[in-house]
Design an enzyme around this catalytic site. Sequence first.
Site, PDB file in Angstrom:
ATOM      1  N   ARG A  43      53.947  18.204  12.556  1.00 30.23           N
ATOM      2  CA  ARG A  43      54.393  18.677  11.244  1.00 30.23           C
ATOM      3  C   ARG A  43      53.739  20.004  10.864  1.00 30.23           C
ATOM      4  O   ARG A  43      54.379  20.849  10.227  1.00 30.23           O
ATOM      5  CB  ARG A  43      54.099  17.633  10.156  1.00 30.23           C
ATOM      6  CG  ARG A  43      55.029  16.437  10.203  1.00 30.23           C
ATOM      7  CD  ARG A  43      54.850  15.561   8.977  1.00 30.23           C
ATOM      8  NE  ARG A  43      55.704  14.394   9.002  1.00 30.23           N
ATOM      9  CZ  ARG A  43      56.956  14.344   8.559  1.00 30.23           C
ATOM     10  NH1 ARG A  43      57.502  15.433   8.058  1.00 30.23           N
ATOM     11  NH2 ARG A  43      57.651  13.221   8.618  1.00 30.23           N
ATOM     12  N   THR A  60      52.995  12.801   3.193  1.00 30.83           N
ATOM     13  CA  THR A  60      54.302  13.082   3.775  1.00 30.83           C
ATOM     14  C   THR A  60      55.334  12.073   3.306  1.00 30.83           C
ATOM     15  O   THR A  60      56.439  12.443   2.869  1.00 30.83           O
ATOM     16  CB  THR A  60      54.200  13.056   5.305  1.00 30.83           C
ATOM     17  OG1 THR A  60      53.183  13.948   5.731  1.00 30.83           O
ATOM     18  CG2 THR A  60      55.522  13.437   5.936  1.00 30.83           C
ATOM     19  N   TYR A 120      43.660  14.867   8.326  1.00 24.85           N
ATOM     20  CA  TYR A 120      45.007  14.410   8.697  1.00 24.85           C
ATOM     21  C   TYR A 120      45.475  15.289   9.846  1.00 24.85           C
ATOM     22  O   TYR A 120      45.863  16.440   9.641  1.00 24.85           O
ATOM     23  CB  TYR A 120      45.923  14.518   7.479  1.00 24.85           C
ATOM     24  CG  TYR A 120      47.323  13.972   7.624  1.00 24.85           C
ATOM     25  CD1 TYR A 120      47.751  13.251   8.740  1.00 24.85           C
ATOM     26  CD2 TYR A 120      48.248  14.168   6.597  1.00 24.85           C
ATOM     27  CE1 TYR A 120      49.028  12.754   8.838  1.00 24.85           C
ATOM     28  CE2 TYR A 120      49.535  13.668   6.676  1.00 24.85           C
ATOM     29  CZ  TYR A 120      49.922  12.971   7.793  1.00 24.85           C
ATOM     30  OH  TYR A 120      51.225  12.476   7.887  1.00 24.85           O
ATOM     31  N   ILE A 146      46.934   4.145   8.226  1.00 22.94           N
ATOM     32  CA  ILE A 146      47.649   4.614   7.042  1.00 22.94           C
ATOM     33  C   ILE A 146      49.116   4.594   7.441  1.00 22.94           C
ATOM     34  O   ILE A 146      49.557   5.440   8.224  1.00 22.94           O
ATOM     35  CB  ILE A 146      47.189   6.013   6.611  1.00 22.94           C
ATOM     36  CG1 ILE A 146      45.712   5.995   6.236  1.00 22.94           C
ATOM     37  CG2 ILE A 146      48.027   6.523   5.444  1.00 22.94           C
ATOM     38  CD1 ILE A 146      45.129   7.371   5.916  1.00 22.94           C
ATOM     39  N   TYR A 198      52.745  25.814   8.874  1.00 24.52           N
ATOM     40  CA  TYR A 198      53.476  27.064   9.116  1.00 24.52           C
ATOM     41  C   TYR A 198      52.605  28.176   9.690  1.00 24.52           C
ATOM     42  O   TYR A 198      53.040  28.959  10.528  1.00 24.52           O
ATOM     43  CB  TYR A 198      54.159  27.562   7.831  1.00 24.52           C
ATOM     44  CG  TYR A 198      55.016  28.800   8.007  1.00 24.52           C
ATOM     45  CD1 TYR A 198      56.253  28.721   8.642  1.00 24.52           C
ATOM     46  CD2 TYR A 198      54.578  30.053   7.564  1.00 24.52           C
ATOM     47  CE1 TYR A 198      57.037  29.853   8.812  1.00 24.52           C
ATOM     48  CE2 TYR A 198      55.350  31.184   7.729  1.00 24.52           C
ATOM     49  CZ  TYR A 198      56.587  31.086   8.354  1.00 24.52           C
ATOM     50  OH  TYR A 198      57.354  32.202   8.533  1.00 24.52           O
ATOM     51  N   LYS A 253      43.075  10.418   9.654  1.00 22.01           N
ATOM     52  CA  LYS A 253      44.395   9.831   9.907  1.00 22.01           C
ATOM     53  C   LYS A 253      44.899  10.478  11.184  1.00 22.01           C
ATOM     54  O   LYS A 253      45.234  11.656  11.210  1.00 22.01           O
ATOM     55  CB  LYS A 253      45.351  10.080   8.745  1.00 22.01           C
ATOM     56  CG  LYS A 253      46.747   9.480   8.984  1.00 22.01           C
ATOM     57  CD  LYS A 253      47.701   9.732   7.825  1.00 22.01           C
ATOM     58  CE  LYS A 253      49.064   9.134   8.126  1.00 22.01           C
ATOM     59  NZ  LYS A 253      50.045   9.381   7.032  1.00 22.01           N
TER      60      LYS A 253
END
Length: 284
Positions: free
Chosen positions: A138, A45, A133, A201, A107, A161
């Site tokens: 997001r 990102t 992740y 991270i 999405y 993460k």
Amino acid sequence: MPVFSGIWVALVTPFNDGAVDIPALRRLARHLLDAGVAGLVACGTTGEAAALSKDEQLAVLDALLDEVPGDRLVMGLAGNNLAEVLAFQREVQRRAIAGLLVPAPYYIRPSQEGLLSWFGAIADAASVPVILYDIPYRTGVKLELATLRTLAKHPNVVAIKDCGGNPDTTQALIADGELDVLTGEDAQIFTTLCMGGRGAIAASAHIRPQEFVRLVDCGAAGELDAARRIFQGLLPLIQLMFVEPNPAPVKSLLALQGLIRDELRPPMQRSSAALVHRLRETFA
């Protein structure tokens, strides 16, 4: 399988007049490794991977491999078309790297069964370790604890993460001991260390990386008073790095330090003039 621990920097991608700035990328990588960070995560990102073509992402990876030992470099692997993601995964895995950082498909908002299928396909195809992740704000979908525990049984899934925002899930994963738990929320580094997590991270670790390294070292050694003091000293920086959309503040401060140009790709925008002034007054 390697153990993922310490500070891994979620690396920005420098630009120069719209193109990836390879010399600046290499310079930044050397700067961070010299500061003692455990490794770098490219094309995540913070690296504006969504604004990079696949060829550009591979160019970033290859440039970094000229400067960074492969066992200290993780590559982001994101998308929402599984066939395309698997094809890109095959190309990335032609290089010797430490692992892949893989978020849920954005999405689409699949079910938990759909997430098991998605991550399972990527893990089955992996020749390097996979770092999950979990970042629902997001991707639009949360990896539930049961899903994470199932994925943790796959031999190629070794770490997470953690940006899920649920401390109960974080603690359960740490207690299970099946995954190396790295926080992806910079303001939660100290809390994660106190819980028994392995590190972070972190985007803000571009700045004062030596202090972030000392923070994790103290936490790992059980020196929590020292770790707390370091973290409290870093917290104003961490908070300022996210007052505008990441990675704009990080790039602005790196530019003030002369390491990169202050440039992002649309729709991302440079930091506001007011924020640049605050950064210059406070940290530069």
